[in-house]
Enzyme design. Sequence first.
Site, mmCIF file in Angstrom:
data_model
loop_
_atom_site.group_PDB
_atom_site.id
_atom_site.type_symbol
_atom_site.label_atom_id
_atom_site.label_comp_id
_atom_site.label_asym_id
_atom_site.label_seq_id
_atom_site.Cartn_x
_atom_site.Cartn_y
_atom_site.Cartn_z
ATOM 1 N N HIS A 144 0.878 -1.182 0.000
ATOM 2 C CA HIS A 144 0.000 0.000 0.000
ATOM 3 C C HIS A 144 0.914 1.230 0.000
ATOM 4 O O HIS A 144 1.729 1.396 0.926
ATOM 5 C CB HIS A 144 -0.860 -0.050 1.278
ATOM 6 C CG HIS A 144 -1.806 1.077 1.477
ATOM 7 N ND1 HIS A 144 -3.083 1.099 0.967
ATOM 8 C CD2 HIS A 144 -1.657 2.230 2.171
ATOM 9 C CE1 HIS A 144 -3.689 2.218 1.367
ATOM 10 N NE2 HIS A 144 -2.856 2.908 2.092
ATOM 11 N N ASP A 160 1.160 5.130 0.297
ATOM 12 C CA ASP A 160 0.440 6.343 0.723
ATOM 13 C C ASP A 160 1.069 7.566 0.076
ATOM 14 O O ASP A 160 2.235 7.863 0.339
ATOM 15 C CB ASP A 160 0.510 6.477 2.256
ATOM 16 C CG ASP A 160 -0.379 5.460 2.938
ATOM 17 O OD1 ASP A 160 0.142 4.699 3.787
ATOM 18 O OD2 ASP A 160 -1.564 5.408 2.615
ATOM 19 N N PHE A 177 -0.671 10.521 8.499
ATOM 20 C CA PHE A 177 0.463 10.067 9.321
ATOM 21 C C PHE A 177 0.287 8.591 9.689
ATOM 22 O O PHE A 177 -0.841 8.142 9.936
ATOM 23 C CB PHE A 177 0.564 10.890 10.611
ATOM 24 C CG PHE A 177 0.793 12.363 10.352
ATOM 25 C CD1 PHE A 177 -0.282 13.222 10.168
ATOM 26 C CD2 PHE A 177 2.081 12.861 10.230
ATOM 27 C CE1 PHE A 177 -0.086 14.569 9.883
ATOM 28 C CE2 PHE A 177 2.294 14.211 9.954
ATOM 29 C CZ PHE A 177 1.197 15.073 9.780
ATOM 30 N N HIS A 204 -2.762 4.900 -2.540
ATOM 31 C CA HIS A 204 -3.770 5.666 -1.793
ATOM 32 C C HIS A 204 -3.447 7.143 -1.973
ATOM 33 O O HIS A 204 -2.499 7.648 -1.373
ATOM 34 C CB HIS A 204 -3.689 5.244 -0.313
ATOM 35 C CG HIS A 204 -4.577 6.010 0.603
ATOM 36 N ND1 HIS A 204 -4.468 5.912 1.975
ATOM 37 C CD2 HIS A 204 -5.595 6.886 0.362
ATOM 38 C CE1 HIS A 204 -5.386 6.686 2.543
ATOM 39 N NE2 HIS A 204 -6.072 7.287 1.586
ATOM 40 N N GLY A 229 1.389 5.475 12.502
ATOM 41 C CA GLY A 229 1.699 5.456 13.936
ATOM 42 C C GLY A 229 0.624 6.026 14.834
ATOM 43 O O GLY A 229 0.817 6.183 16.036
ATOM 44 N N ASP A 247 -7.986 1.028 7.032
ATOM 45 C CA ASP A 247 -6.639 1.578 6.863
ATOM 46 C C ASP A 247 -6.265 2.495 8.023
ATOM 47 O O ASP A 247 -6.793 3.592 8.157
ATOM 48 C CB ASP A 247 -6.595 2.382 5.551
ATOM 49 C CG ASP A 247 -5.218 2.948 5.269
ATOM 50 O OD1 ASP A 247 -5.078 3.735 4.319
ATOM 51 O OD2 ASP A 247 -4.272 2.605 6.017
ATOM 52 N N GLY A 248 -5.322 1.970 8.882
ATOM 53 C CA GLY A 248 -4.756 2.885 9.883
ATOM 54 C C GLY A 248 -4.890 2.402 11.312
ATOM 55 O O GLY A 248 -5.994 2.096 11.769
ATOM 56 N N GLY A 249 -3.744 2.346 11.999
ATOM 57 C CA GLY A 249 -3.734 2.065 13.435
ATOM 58 C C GLY A 249 -4.089 0.639 13.798
ATOM 59 O O GLY A 249 -4.496 0.353 14.926
ATOM 60 N N SER A 288 2.580 0.567 11.032
ATOM 61 C CA SER A 288 3.460 0.443 12.220
ATOM 62 C C SER A 288 3.496 -0.968 12.770
ATOM 63 O O SER A 288 4.556 -1.478 13.126
ATOM 64 C CB SER A 288 2.970 1.397 13.320
ATOM 65 O OG SER A 288 2.853 2.675 12.784
HETATM 66 C C1 DX5 Z 1 -2.449 7.185 6.890
HETATM 67 C C2 DX5 Z 1 -2.255 6.087 5.850
HETATM 68 C C3 DX5 Z 1 -2.152 4.701 6.432
HETATM 69 C C4 DX5 Z 1 -0.996 4.564 7.451
HETATM 70 C C5 DX5 Z 1 -0.958 3.156 8.022
HETATM 71 O O1 DX5 Z 1 -2.740 8.391 6.237
HETATM 72 O O2 DX5 Z 1 -3.316 6.104 4.911
HETATM 73 O O3 DX5 Z 1 -1.997 3.771 5.364
HETATM 74 O O4 DX5 Z 1 0.230 4.834 6.799
HETATM 75 O O5 DX5 Z 1 0.051 3.105 9.014
HETATM 76 P P1 DX5 Z 1 -0.343 2.693 10.537
HETATM 77 O O6 DX5 Z 1 -0.761 1.230 10.481
HETATM 78 O O7 DX5 Z 1 0.927 2.895 11.312
HETATM 79 O O8 DX5 Z 1 -1.471 3.581 10.950
HETATM 80 ZN ZN ZN Z 2 -3.278 4.534 3.394
#
Ligand code: DX5
Ligand code: ZN
Length: 220
Positions: free
Chosen positions: A40, A42, A155, A74, A157, A183-185, A206
Amino acid sequence: MKNKSFSGKCEILPSLFAAPPLHLANALQKIEASGYRSVHFDIMDGHFVPNMSFGPEVVTAAREEFPSLFREVHLMVSHPPHWIESFYQSGAQRIFIHLEIEPAILQQSIQLLQQKNIPWGFAIHPETSLESLQAYISWLHQTDRLLVMSVYPGFSGQSYLSQTDERISFLRKHFPFLSLCVDGGLGSEHIQRLQTYGASSFVVGSCFFKTENNSACCGF
Ligand code: DX5
Ligand code: ZN
């Protein structure tokens, strides 16, 4: 090697943005060696989100050096039409655009994606009302999947936004035809739970790059 991208019916897509920025090739090697099948990417323009990441040349390099990894892009950008051609040329195999961009630009972006015959989907911000998706139902039927943000875009993390559980359940109930990606966290407990609510693919940053035993974090 067991292909770990799919465990049962769910798919894991590691987010390269969460990798150490000076070690992207190692990161792609780690994805491949861990048995995952997709990456993926970003992409951030410093306008739609208050951050910047990398450009199409990183996707091109990934295509050349790691051709077996599926490349999902993305676009967290205000003007996707500026970028779609170059990411198409770089080898993007699925592109997400954000539903929250200017309506005229959204329309123009979709036309471009359809002209290029690229699998595409909407990404939705955590604060975008799910009821509002009804207005896009005909486009939604033309998408490959819906990317449901479980953090604020821009971001890696961040912590998982717990309201995402309910959002996935709502989407599964009211838009049963949609393939849902979160998607995310995410960590393994979120992934296990969200699968029961109806999500089938998960972007992990992360938890994949910042833990030793990444199968523990991704649950597979
Ligand atoms: C945030 C991104 C996510 C993120 C995922 O804007 O779209 O894809 O990088 O990373 P983690 O899993 O650390 O949130
Ligand atoms: Zn993403």
